[in-house]
Design a protein around this motif. Structure first.
Motif, PDB file in Angstrom:
ATOM      1  N   LEU A 145     -11.651  -1.765   4.991  1.00 14.72           N
ATOM      2  CA  LEU A 145     -11.421  -0.601   4.132  1.00 14.72           C
ATOM      3  C   LEU A 145     -12.677  -0.238   3.350  1.00 14.72           C
ATOM      4  CD1 LEU A 145      -7.904  -1.526   2.644  1.00 14.72           C
ATOM      5  CD2 LEU A 145      -8.382   0.070   4.515  1.00 14.72           C
ATOM      6  N   THR A 146     -12.744   1.038   2.935  1.00 16.31           N
ATOM      7  CA  THR A 146     -13.836   1.466   2.056  1.00 16.31           C
ATOM      8  C   THR A 146     -13.644   0.838   0.677  1.00 16.31           C
ATOM      9  OG1 THR A 146     -12.618   3.399   1.252  1.00 16.31           O
ATOM     10  CG2 THR A 146     -13.937   3.678   3.268  1.00 16.31           C
ATOM     11  N   VAL A 147     -14.650   0.997  -0.170  1.00 16.05           N
ATOM     12  CA  VAL A 147     -14.556   0.443  -1.527  1.00 16.05           C
ATOM     13  C   VAL A 147     -13.326   0.994  -2.252  1.00 16.05           C
ATOM     14  CG1 VAL A 147     -15.669   0.338  -3.792  1.00 16.05           C
ATOM     15  CG2 VAL A 147     -17.035   0.050  -1.716  1.00 16.05           C
ATOM     16  N   LYS A 148     -13.137   2.321  -2.181  1.00 18.77           N
ATOM     17  CA  LYS A 148     -11.986   2.929  -2.847  1.00 18.77           C
ATOM     18  C   LYS A 148     -10.688   2.584  -2.124  1.00 18.77           C
ATOM     19  CE  LYS A 148     -14.356   6.716  -5.191  1.00 18.77           C
ATOM     20  NZ  LYS A 148     -14.435   8.186  -5.409  1.00 18.77           N
ATOM     21  N   GLY A 149     -10.782   2.414  -0.806  1.00 20.68           N
ATOM     22  CA  GLY A 149      -9.596   2.017  -0.053  1.00 20.68           C
ATOM     23  C   GLY A 149      -9.103   0.649  -0.468  1.00 20.68           C
ATOM     24  N   LYS A 150     -10.048  -0.246  -0.764  1.00 19.39           N
ATOM     25  CA  LYS A 150      -9.672  -1.589  -1.239  1.00 19.39           C
ATOM     26  C   LYS A 150      -8.990  -1.515  -2.606  1.00 19.39           C
ATOM     27  CE  LYS A 150     -13.238  -4.042   1.368  1.00 19.39           C
ATOM     28  NZ  LYS A 150     -14.522  -4.772   1.309  1.00 19.39           N
ATOM     29  N   ILE A 151      -9.432  -0.565  -3.432  1.00 13.06           N
ATOM     30  CA  ILE A 151      -8.798  -0.377  -4.742  1.00 13.06           C
ATOM     31  C   ILE A 151      -7.346   0.055  -4.567  1.00 13.06           C
ATOM     32  CG2 ILE A 151      -8.799   1.030  -6.841  1.00 13.06           C
ATOM     33  CD1 ILE A 151     -11.870   1.153  -6.597  1.00 13.06           C
ATOM     34  N   VAL A 152      -7.129   1.007  -3.637  1.00 15.01           N
ATOM     35  CA  VAL A 152      -5.765   1.488  -3.362  1.00 15.01           C
ATOM     36  C   VAL A 152      -4.905   0.349  -2.815  1.00 15.01           C
ATOM     37  CG1 VAL A 152      -4.361   3.052  -1.970  1.00 15.01           C
ATOM     38  CG2 VAL A 152      -6.514   3.858  -2.948  1.00 15.01           C
ATOM     39  N   ALA A 153      -5.439  -0.392  -1.854  1.00 17.21           N
ATOM     40  CA  ALA A 153      -4.686  -1.489  -1.249  1.00 17.21           C
ATOM     41  C   ALA A 153      -4.314  -2.543  -2.282  1.00 17.21           C
ATOM     42  CB  ALA A 153      -5.507  -2.121  -0.127  1.00 17.21           C
ATOM     43  N   SER A 154      -5.241  -2.870  -3.164  1.00 14.83           N
ATOM     44  CA  SER A 154      -4.967  -3.854  -4.217  1.00 14.83           C
ATOM     45  C   SER A 154      -3.884  -3.347  -5.161  1.00 14.83           C
ATOM     46  CB  SER A 154      -6.249  -4.158  -4.999  1.00 14.83           C
ATOM     47  OG  SER A 154      -7.233  -4.726  -4.150  1.00 14.83           O
ATOM     48  N   GLU A 155      -3.916  -2.033  -5.430  1.00 14.19           N
ATOM     49  CA  GLU A 155      -2.902  -1.443  -6.315  1.00 14.19           C
ATOM     50  C   GLU A 155      -1.523  -1.511  -5.669  1.00 14.19           C
ATOM     51  OE1 GLU A 155      -1.856   0.074  -9.949  1.00 14.19           O
ATOM     52  OE2 GLU A 155      -3.889  -0.443  -9.306  1.00 14.19           O
ATOM     53  N   ILE A 156      -1.464  -1.277  -4.359  1.00 11.71           N
ATOM     54  CA  ILE A 156      -0.183  -1.357  -3.638  1.00 11.71           C
ATOM     55  C   ILE A 156       0.372  -2.777  -3.721  1.00 11.71           C
ATOM     56  CG2 ILE A 156       0.887  -1.275  -1.354  1.00 11.71           C
ATOM     57  CD1 ILE A 156      -1.103   1.026  -0.694  1.00 11.71           C
ATOM     58  N   LEU A 157      -0.495  -3.772  -3.535  1.00  8.35           N
ATOM     59  CA  LEU A 157      -0.049  -5.164  -3.621  1.00  8.35           C
ATOM     60  C   LEU A 157       0.472  -5.490  -5.017  1.00  8.35           C
ATOM     61  CD1 LEU A 157      -2.875  -6.970  -1.612  1.00  8.35           C
ATOM     62  CD2 LEU A 157      -0.501  -6.643  -0.899  1.00  8.35           C
ATOM     63  N   GLU A 158      -0.206  -4.966  -6.027  1.00  5.70           N
ATOM     64  CA  GLU A 158       0.190  -5.249  -7.402  1.00  5.70           C
ATOM     65  C   GLU A 158       1.506  -4.554  -7.765  1.00  5.70           C
ATOM     66  OE1 GLU A 158      -1.564  -4.673 -11.938  1.00  5.70           O
ATOM     67  OE2 GLU A 158      -2.937  -4.707 -10.230  1.00  5.70           O
ATOM     68  N   LEU A 159       1.688  -3.335  -7.250  1.00  5.68           N
ATOM     69  CA  LEU A 159       2.894  -2.558  -7.577  1.00  5.68           C
ATOM     70  C   LEU A 159       4.139  -3.084  -6.879  1.00  5.68           C
ATOM     71  CD1 LEU A 159       1.363   1.019  -7.455  1.00  5.68           C
ATOM     72  CD2 LEU A 159       2.404  -0.032  -9.465  1.00  5.68           C
ATOM     73  N   GLY A 160       3.965  -3.614  -5.681  1.00  5.55           N
ATOM     74  CA  GLY A 160       5.110  -4.129  -4.935  1.00  5.55           C
ATOM     75  C   GLY A 160       6.121  -3.037  -4.622  1.00  5.55           C
ATOM     76  N   ASP A 161       7.408  -3.297  -4.944  1.00  8.85           N
ATOM     77  CA  ASP A 161       8.487  -2.357  -4.630  1.00  8.85           C
ATOM     78  C   ASP A 161       8.302  -0.991  -5.282  1.00  8.85           C
ATOM     79  OD1 ASP A 161       9.515  -4.496  -3.348  1.00  8.85           O
ATOM     80  OD2 ASP A 161      11.268  -4.760  -4.652  1.00  8.85           O
ATOM     81  N   GLN A 162       7.601  -0.942  -6.421  1.00 10.28           N
ATOM     82  CA  GLN A 162       7.460   0.320  -7.145  1.00 10.28           C
ATOM     83  C   GLN A 162       6.797   1.398  -6.301  1.00 10.28           C
ATOM     84  OE1 GLN A 162       5.959   0.077 -11.256  1.00 10.28           O
ATOM     85  NE2 GLN A 162       6.166  -2.145 -11.083  1.00 10.28           N
ATOM     86  N   ALA A 163       5.946   1.001  -5.363  1.00  8.89           N
ATOM     87  CA  ALA A 163       5.238   1.983  -4.531  1.00  8.89           C
ATOM     88  C   ALA A 163       6.204   2.845  -3.727  1.00  8.89           C
ATOM     89  CB  ALA A 163       4.259   1.273  -3.602  1.00  8.89           C
TER      90      ALA A 163
END
Length: 254
Positions: free
Chosen positions: A13-31
Motif C-alpha cells: 500500500l501507499t503511505v496514505k493507504g497504510k494509514i487508511v488500512a490501520s484505521e480500518i483495523l482500529e475501527l473494527g466493526d464500526q467501519a
C-alpha cells in the motif's frame, strides 16, 4: 477475514493507504456503518484515497468492502443500506468532480423542466470555471455540438421521469463517441443511468400535480462545491473576482 487481507497487502500500500488500512483495523466493526467521507475524516485523508485503498486490498469498491466486513461480523444488511447508498453517492460525486476538473470543456444540457437546472449549473460553475457551456435543448440531437467534442470533454445531463427523448438520444450518441457523461437523474433504471460514466441518483417525488424537483439543486450544489474545494480551482479568489466585476458595473441591486 478483513484483518488477514490487510496484513497480506499492507506492505504494497501507499503511505496514505497504510494509514487508511490501520484505521480500518482500529475501527473494527464500526467501519461497517461509516460512509467514505466519515472514514476519510477519521484517517485524515481524501475520500478518493479511501476508495483506492479498498481497491488495492482487492475489493471492487467501498460497497463491496463494507459488504464483506458486514458478512464477516454477521451484521444485517438492513442496518446499513442507507449508509451504503450514501457512500456510493459520495464516490460518484467525487468521480464527477474529478472528471469536471480535468475536462477540456464541460457541456451541460437538460430539456423542458430540467433546462432550468442546466442553466443554473452553468451560471454557478462559470464563476470559477470558464470551460462550462450550455447546450440549448432542441427537438433532435445537435450533430454540430457533438462533432466538436472529444474524449477530453464531459457532458452533464439532467433528466427525470418522464424522460426527455432528446436528452436520452444525446447521451446515447455521446456514449457511442466515447465522450464521458455525468447523469443527474432519479433512479437506477433511468435510461441515462444505463449509459452515463457517472450517475448521481437523485430521487424525485411526485406531488398531487407536480414533480418536486428541488433535490436536483442540492445535487448540483454538492457537485460544484466538491469541484470548488479542489486546490487548483482557486474558487474563493475567482468567486470574489466575479462578484467584484459584477459590482463594478452595478450588476447587483442596492
Amino acid at each position: 477475514m478483513i484483518q488477514s487481507v490487510i496484513h497480506t497487502h499492507f506492505d504494497k500500500l501507499t503511505v496514505k493507504g497504510k494509514i487508511v488500512a490501520s484505521e480500518i483495523l482500529e475501527l473494527g466493526d464500526q467501519a461497517c456503518f461509516m460512509t467514505v467521507r466519515q472514514l476519510s475524516e477519521h484517517a485524515n485523508v481524501s475520500t478518493l484515497t479511501v476508495v483506492r485503498t479498498v481497491r488495492d486490498l482487492g475489493f471492487d469498491g467501498y460497497s463491496d468492502f463494507q459488504k464483506t466486513l458486514r458478512q464477516q461480523n454477521r451484521i444485517q444488511d438492513s442496518a446499513i443500506d442507507q449508509n451504503s447508498d450514501d457512500a456510493l453517492f459520495e464516490i460518484e460525486i467525487n468521480r464527477g468532480a474529478d472528471m469536471i476538473t480535468n475536462a477540456r470543456q464541460v457541456y451541460v444540457t437538460g430539456a423542458r423542466s430540467a433546462h432550468g437546472f442546466a442553466s443554473y449549473t452553468v451560471y454557478m460553475a462559470r464563476m470559477v470555471f470558464e470551460k462550462f457551456q450550455l447546450i440549448a435543448p432542441s427537438g433532435s440531437i445537435n450533430a454540430e455540438d457533438l462533432a466538436i467534442m472529444s474524449d477530453e470533454d464531459v457532458i452533464i445531463a439532467f433528466s427525470s421521469r418522464p424522460y426527455s427523448s432528446e436528452t436520452v438520444q444525446l447521451i446515447k450518441a455521446a456514449h457511442q463517441l466515447g465522450i464521458s457523461t455525468i447523469a443527474i437523474t432519479d433512479t437506477d433504471n433511468s435510461p441515462l443511468a444505463k449509459l452515463a460514466t457517472v450517475v448521481l441518483k437523485t430521487p424525485i417525488k411526485r406531488g398531487p400535480f407536480l414533480y418536486r424537483m428541488a433535490p436536483f439543486l442540492t445535487t448540483v450544489e454538492q457537485l460544484l462545491e466538491t469541484c470548488f474545494n479542489q486546490p487548483d480551482a482557486r474558487a474563493k479568489d475567482r468567486i470574489k473576482f466575479f462578484a467584484d466585476r459584477v459590482n463594478s458595473i452595478r450588476g447587483y441591486w442596492r
